[in-house]
Write a protein that holds these residues in place. Structure first.
Motif, PDB file in Angstrom:
ATOM      1  N   ASN A 123      42.142  83.240 125.067  1.00  0.00           N
ATOM      2  CA  ASN A 123      41.537  82.141 124.318  1.00  0.00           C
ATOM      3  C   ASN A 123      40.343  82.612 123.510  1.00  0.00           C
ATOM      4  OD1 ASN A 123      43.396  80.342 125.284  1.00  0.00           O
ATOM      5  ND2 ASN A 123      42.126  79.634 126.982  1.00  0.00           N
ATOM      6  N   LYS A 126      41.455  84.036 120.255  1.00  0.00           N
ATOM      7  CA  LYS A 126      42.154  83.177 119.307  1.00  0.00           C
ATOM      8  C   LYS A 126      41.250  82.815 118.122  1.00  0.00           C
ATOM      9  CE  LYS A 126      45.392  81.103 122.563  1.00  0.00           C
ATOM     10  NZ  LYS A 126      46.601  81.496 121.878  1.00  0.00           N
ATOM     11  N   ARG A 132      45.898  77.950 112.357  1.00  0.00           N
ATOM     12  CA  ARG A 132      46.602  78.825 113.282  1.00  0.00           C
ATOM     13  C   ARG A 132      48.079  78.449 113.345  1.00  0.00           C
ATOM     14  NH1 ARG A 132      43.492  77.906 118.629  1.00  0.00           N
ATOM     15  NH2 ARG A 132      45.313  78.970 119.478  1.00  0.00           N
ATOM     16  N   ILE A 134      51.552  77.443 114.760  1.00  0.00           N
ATOM     17  CA  ILE A 134      51.930  76.621 115.913  1.00  0.00           C
ATOM     18  C   ILE A 134      53.262  77.130 116.460  1.00  0.00           C
ATOM     19  CG2 ILE A 134      52.593  74.319 116.713  1.00  0.00           C
ATOM     20  CD1 ILE A 134      50.825  73.164 114.483  1.00  0.00           C
ATOM     21  N   CYS A 159      50.907  74.993 109.299  1.00  0.00           N
ATOM     22  CA  CYS A 159      50.963  75.761 110.537  1.00  0.00           C
ATOM     23  C   CYS A 159      52.309  75.855 111.214  1.00  0.00           C
ATOM     24  CB  CYS A 159      49.993  75.161 111.567  1.00  0.00           C
ATOM     25  SG  CYS A 159      48.532  74.380 110.895  1.00  0.00           S
ATOM     26  N   VAL A 197      48.626  78.742 118.258  1.00  0.00           N
ATOM     27  CA  VAL A 197      48.522  77.561 119.111  1.00  0.00           C
ATOM     28  C   VAL A 197      49.845  77.455 119.869  1.00  0.00           C
ATOM     29  CG1 VAL A 197      48.356  75.046 119.176  1.00  0.00           C
ATOM     30  CG2 VAL A 197      46.988  76.346 117.537  1.00  0.00           C
ATOM     31  N   THR A 198      49.795  77.520 121.166  1.00  0.00           N
ATOM     32  CA  THR A 198      51.018  77.452 121.967  1.00  0.00           C
ATOM     33  C   THR A 198      50.910  76.275 122.931  1.00  0.00           C
ATOM     34  OG1 THR A 198      50.140  79.008 123.616  1.00  0.00           O
ATOM     35  CG2 THR A 198      51.411  79.926 121.797  1.00  0.00           C
ATOM     36  N   GLU A 305      49.300  77.837 126.086  1.00  0.00           N
ATOM     37  CA  GLU A 305      47.896  77.428 126.054  1.00  0.00           C
ATOM     38  C   GLU A 305      47.685  76.049 126.668  1.00  0.00           C
ATOM     39  OE1 GLU A 305      44.291  77.174 122.709  1.00  0.00           O
ATOM     40  OE2 GLU A 305      46.307  77.842 122.163  1.00  0.00           O
ATOM     41  N   LEU A 327      43.552  70.792 119.721  1.00  0.00           N
ATOM     42  CA  LEU A 327      44.447  71.940 119.625  1.00  0.00           C
ATOM     43  C   LEU A 327      45.200  71.952 118.299  1.00  0.00           C
ATOM     44  CD1 LEU A 327      45.291  74.271 121.594  1.00  0.00           C
ATOM     45  CD2 LEU A 327      47.306  72.898 122.140  1.00  0.00           C
ATOM     46  N   LEU A 328      45.558  70.757 117.817  1.00  0.00           N
ATOM     47  CA  LEU A 328      46.342  70.622 116.593  1.00  0.00           C
ATOM     48  C   LEU A 328      45.642  69.673 115.632  1.00  0.00           C
ATOM     49  CD1 LEU A 328      49.844  70.151 118.282  1.00  0.00           C
ATOM     50  CD2 LEU A 328      48.945  72.254 117.293  1.00  0.00           C
TER      51      LEU A 328
END
Length: 379
Positions: A123, A126, A132, A134, A159, A197-198, A305, A327-328
């Protein structure tokens, strides 16, 4: 205590997650560090066991055993491996056992957990950016199709992109539509995975299995053949004994019979108990569990993540920005989870809680999906 007594005791303990497999002549079984295990021989046989050295495991992170934390240094392991002139194959386990003569049953008490230290390091590396890449791990029958629609609508400009490809060696088709974390890493590389981003959506194991059954049943009715697959490897009944229009008691009985048939046909958590392969079956980490969708090549660490329960997304009062906005950022303009349309709708069927009263189904579900119940907090 004799192994047979241990096996029977674990069978009676509903709160102890256990995994069971049948080891046949010629089979090789790998056991991760500190996994308690016992073997019940079904007759005379000869077994060979070996301890796999650290340099051959190459599993960075740590393992916990009582008060002791064993650290595995990634760099040290790599140096040690480089100094070894012998070509070796990395394995994710501390011991192995080969059955040479008779059938064995091995019961293992285990829970796959995330290595917090490794995740924290990832992290920190990142990019702190709204652009980032996705990488969404879409587990079947866990609301993933609806999430993909949202990503395509709101995040495709920055993304998110879907893709599909075939392996060069064997021509196996892979799609991001149903792709495990392991398969993502193989295709894109570990550095791309770590920088992306996972996330994934999981679902109560019984609810997912119930949804699976009625989705497949409906598809077999639409196409006039089982899930567009003439060999019916998911064992959906096609004799008309149950349909989408059947009374609830018929549907419930048919589901329990299906579970028993799957368990007999696909023992030891075979992936077909929970899903078609979707190309992921080429990797040894893939099985029936949702956990297997989220681990890396070691099969020991969840590397996604963030893992979200579908039950959270099913709350129409929740907002996607509150659940995933940090996150998104591309979803921050969405209003609520209610904006997500239901993809692949299935005719009405009983709520999954109505399937909880069958002792055989409960035992099978707790056995096959032990790690999912433990890892995702389901009961």
């Amino acid at each position: 205590m004799p192994s047979k007594n241990v096996f029977e005791l674990l069978q009676q303990q509903q709160n102890i997650p256990t995994l069971r497999c049948t080891q046949r002549p010629g089979d090789l079984l790998y056991l991760p560090d500190f996994w308690g295990h016992s073997t019940l021989n079904h007759g005379f046989g000869i077994g060979v066991a070996a301890i796999v050295g650290t340099k051959h495991r190459n599993v960075p992170g740590s393992s916990y055993r009582k008060e002791q934390v064993i650290q595995y240094d990634d760099a040290a392991v790599a140096v040690e491996a480089d100094n070894d002139d012998t070509t070796t194959t990395d394995t994710p386990s501390s011991s192995s056992s080969s059955s040479l003569g008779t059938t064995n049953e091995t019961t293992t008490t285990a829970t796959t957990t995330t290595d917090d230290d490794q995740n924290n390091n990832n992290n920190n590396k990142k990019q702190e950016s709204s652009n980032r890449r996705i990488l969404f791990v879409h587990i079947n029958k866990a609301g993933g199709s609806s999430m993909i629609q949202m990503l395509q609508k709101h995040c495709s400009d920055c993304c998110y992109q879907s893709a599909k490809w075939k392996d060069d060696d064997d021509g196996v088709l892979h799609r991001t539509f149903h792709l495990t974390a392991h398969a993502h890493i193989v295709h894109y590389g570990r550095s791309v995975w770590n920088d992306a981003v996972t996330f994934a959506i999981v679902r109560h194991p019984l609810a997912r299995q119930v949804s699976n059954f009625f989705f497949l049943l409906h598809q077999s009715e639409i196409t006039k053949r089982p899930q567009r697959n003439t060999n019916n490897d998911r064992l959906i009944p096609t004799d008309g004994s149950v349909t989408s229009e059947s009374p609830d008691e018929v549907k419930i009985r048919a589901f329990h019979e299906w579970i028993a048939n799957l368990y007999e046909a696909y023992p030891n958590g075979h992936y077909l108990f929970g899903s078609k392969g979707h190309g992921n079956e080429v990797y040894l980490t893939f099985n029936a569990t949702q956990t297997s969708w989220l681990v890396d090549e070691t099969g020991q660490a969840i590397v996604v993540e963030r893992v979200i329960q579908l039950e959270e997304l099913s709350n129409s009062n929740s907002s996607l920005s509150s659940l995933l906005g940090d996150l998104l950022p591309c979803l921050n303009n969405t209003t609520s989870v209610g904006e997500m349309s239901h993809i692949n709708p299935t005719p009405p069927y009983p709520h999954y809680t109505k399937f909880k009263d069958n002792a055989t189904t409960n035992r099978i579900m707790k056995e096959v999906y032990a790690v999912d119940y433990a890892n995702f907090g389901y009961e």
